[in-house]
Enzyme design. Structure first.
Site, PDB file in Angstrom:
ATOM      1  N   PRO A  33       0.831  -1.208   0.000  1.00  0.00           N
ATOM      2  CA  PRO A  33       0.000   0.000   0.000  1.00  0.00           C
ATOM      3  C   PRO A  33       0.864   1.256   0.000  1.00  0.00           C
ATOM      4  CG  PRO A  33       0.049  -0.988   2.183  1.00  0.00           C
ATOM      5  CD  PRO A  33       0.759  -1.945   1.260  1.00  0.00           C
ATOM      6  N   MET A  34       0.528   2.182  -0.901  1.00  0.00           N
ATOM      7  CA  MET A  34       1.272   3.442  -1.009  1.00  0.00           C
ATOM      8  C   MET A  34       0.296   4.581  -1.280  1.00  0.00           C
ATOM      9  SD  MET A  34       4.528   2.156  -3.294  1.00  0.00           S
ATOM     10  CE  MET A  34       3.482   1.128  -4.342  1.00  0.00           C
ATOM     11  N   THR A  35       0.243   5.548  -0.379  1.00  0.00           N
ATOM     12  CA  THR A  35      -0.666   6.683  -0.532  1.00  0.00           C
ATOM     13  C   THR A  35      -0.292   7.495  -1.765  1.00  0.00           C
ATOM     14  OG1 THR A  35      -1.064   6.794   1.835  1.00  0.00           O
ATOM     15  CG2 THR A  35      -1.519   8.782   0.564  1.00  0.00           C
ATOM     16  N   GLY A  67      -3.899   3.254   1.563  1.00  0.00           N
ATOM     17  CA  GLY A  67      -4.797   3.408   2.689  1.00  0.00           C
ATOM     18  C   GLY A  67      -6.049   4.178   2.284  1.00  0.00           C
ATOM     19  N   GLN A 110      -6.843  -1.420   1.999  1.00  0.00           N
ATOM     20  CA  GLN A 110      -6.275  -1.171   3.319  1.00  0.00           C
ATOM     21  C   GLN A 110      -7.155  -0.141   4.028  1.00  0.00           C
ATOM     22  OE1 GLN A 110      -2.783   1.330   4.380  1.00  0.00           O
ATOM     23  NE2 GLN A 110      -1.803  -0.616   4.891  1.00  0.00           N
ATOM     24  N   HIS A 178      -4.990  -1.282   8.818  1.00  0.00           N
ATOM     25  CA  HIS A 178      -3.728  -0.551   8.961  1.00  0.00           C
ATOM     26  C   HIS A 178      -3.438  -0.328  10.447  1.00  0.00           C
ATOM     27  CE1 HIS A 178      -0.348   1.889   8.275  1.00  0.00           C
ATOM     28  NE2 HIS A 178      -0.790   2.694   7.324  1.00  0.00           N
ATOM     29  N   GLY A 179      -2.583  -1.179  10.982  1.00  0.00           N
ATOM     30  CA  GLY A 179      -2.198  -1.063  12.382  1.00  0.00           C
ATOM     31  C   GLY A 179      -0.746  -0.688  12.554  1.00  0.00           C
ATOM     32  N   ALA A 180      -0.173   0.025  11.562  1.00  0.00           N
ATOM     33  CA  ALA A 180       1.265   0.299  11.537  1.00  0.00           C
ATOM     34  C   ALA A 180       1.568   1.793  11.546  1.00  0.00           C
ATOM     35  CB  ALA A 180       1.883  -0.351  10.296  1.00  0.00           C
ATOM     36  N   HIS A 181       2.858   2.118  11.650  1.00  0.00           N
ATOM     37  CA  HIS A 181       3.451   3.417  11.306  1.00  0.00           C
ATOM     38  C   HIS A 181       2.946   4.601  12.128  1.00  0.00           C
ATOM     39  CE1 HIS A 181       3.884   1.448   7.066  1.00  0.00           C
ATOM     40  NE2 HIS A 181       4.664   0.890   7.987  1.00  0.00           N
ATOM     41  N   TYR A 183      -0.214   5.273  13.167  1.00  0.00           N
ATOM     42  CA  TYR A 183      -1.601   5.704  12.982  1.00  0.00           C
ATOM     43  C   TYR A 183      -2.473   5.142  14.101  1.00  0.00           C
ATOM     44  CZ  TYR A 183       0.211   7.438   8.604  1.00  0.00           C
ATOM     45  OH  TYR A 183       0.952   8.121   7.671  1.00  0.00           O
TER      46      TYR A 183
END
Length: 374
Positions: A33-35, A67, A110, A178-181, A183
């Site tokens: 996934p890439m915004t 996302g 995502q 999305h449970g990363a980075h 957020y």
């Protein structure tokens, strides 16, 4: 190893199908996934459908979309990031899924809530406050957000479940949470942003409660065979040294409640996939996750390129890097799939080239690829 030998190994190892719950993916390559911010009004248009469809047509097995915001006013911070709610938005996403399926690929959206990363007054809903476990930003400041109430928690959990149900209804093959980075979900998992004193804060297991409740609600909202993926990371978007778990035992404590709640596969986000996660073993984060949970895992992090993706968003390019180390790890079943980001952003044919041994045609990453959707 000779180029021809590497090509033969890549075809043999990466072309194998794999299964996540009720979904069989045609090969081991996923698109990370890439915004991209090419969805005005949160609506993915024909260009977005073409963008994903082109990569599926070039042999990417599983597309994980950029996302996409769940139906909660505080979920986002841009009116050009797609949303996974609303009639026009979902109609656009249905066309994206159709394009990917027509090309033989599988696709999962995502689902995303940015939490305390949101800036005051940001679109798409300027009046919405930033929310998080304790109203604390990633840098430790309180900012202008608020700590989530019980009602806030319930609303967000329902938003994720509703988005997952919509994904199944309009033809997607699963969902990724999305449970990363750094957020929202990750803000609950991390002690640096979760200072709650109720059941949703405290030790590491207590900090998984919100994430596990989202997973359980999503699992309940979709069919039993519909895959639920969970992406997590140690690092945060502005803190590369942050750690959720300092030992394998702590990682197991973190992941066990999520697996029990219904996660079918974990997407373990690292900046460089070849680095060991803990001292004393060569396993990376995805490798440890598979070992500890028994669930399928997806690895990610600078695959096929020399230099991590964070530098790409600062305008830096990256030369091509060999994948023999990746193939070694996949051959030993350290993890089940590999997600590719920037290499696929700049070169939509990356998967096809690798699977067909066309390594000499692989392109270095050029940050100018961020400026167009193609």
């Amino acid at each position: 190893m000779s180029l021809s030998a590497s090509a033969s190994r890549a075809a043999e190892i990466l072309a194998r199908p794999t299964t996540i719950n009720g979904l069989t993916v045609r090969n081991r390559i996923a698109m990370a996934p890439m915004t991209r911010q090419f969805s005005p009004g949160g609506i993915p248009g024909a260009d977005v459908a073409s963008y994903y469809g082109r990569r599926a047509a070039a042999d990417v097995g599983l597309i994980v979309t950029e996302g996409t915001y769940v139906d909660h006013a505080s979920a986002g911070e841009s009116d050009r990031v797609p949303r996974f709610h609303g009639e026009e938005q979902l109609a656009g996403w249905a066309r994206v899924a159709e394009a990917v399926h027509a090309a033989g690929g599988a696709i999962v959206p995502q689902l995303w809530h940015v939490g305390m990363v949101r800036k005051a007054g940001a679109p798409p809903f300027p009046d919405a406050p930033a929310v998080g476990p304790s109203g604390i930003r990633l840098d430790g400041t309180e900012g202008t957000g608020k700590a989530m109430t019980r009602q806030d928690l319930d609303d967000v959990i329902a938003a994720f479940a509703g988005a997952a149900a919509a994904a199944e209804r309009i033809g997607f093959d699963g969902v990724e949470l999305h449970g990363a980075h750094g957020y929202l979900i990750d803000q609950f998992l991390w002690a640096g942003t979760n200072r709650r004193t109720d059941a949703y804060g405290g030790d590491l297991v207590a900090r998984t409660k919100f994430a596990a409740e989202i997973v359980a609600a999503v699992r309940e909202a979709v069919s039993p065979e519909f895959p639920v993926l969970f992406r997590f990371s140690q690092w945060k978007s502005d803190n590369y040294d942050a750690r959720l778990a300092g030992t394998p035992e702590e990682l197991e404590a973190l992941l066990t409640p999520l697996a029990a709640a219904g996660v079918d596969a974990f997407h373990a986000s690292t900046r460089r996939y070849w680095l060991p996660e803990f001292d004393g073993a060569d396993l990376n984060l995805a490798g440890w996750t598979k070992k500890l949970t028994g669930k399928p895992t997806i690895t990610v992090g600078s695959v096929g390129l020399d230099g991590d993706f964070v530098r790409a968003f600062a305008g830096e390019g990256a030369p091509v890097k060999g994948i023999d180390n990746l193939l070694d790890r996949m051959e030993s079943d350290e993890f089940d799939m590999v997600a590719v980001g920037r290499a696929l952003l700049h070169d939509p044919e990356w998967a096809a080239k690798v699977l067909r041994g066309r390594f000499d045609e692989l392109k270095p990453y050029d940050a100018a690829a961020l400026k167009t959707l193609s």
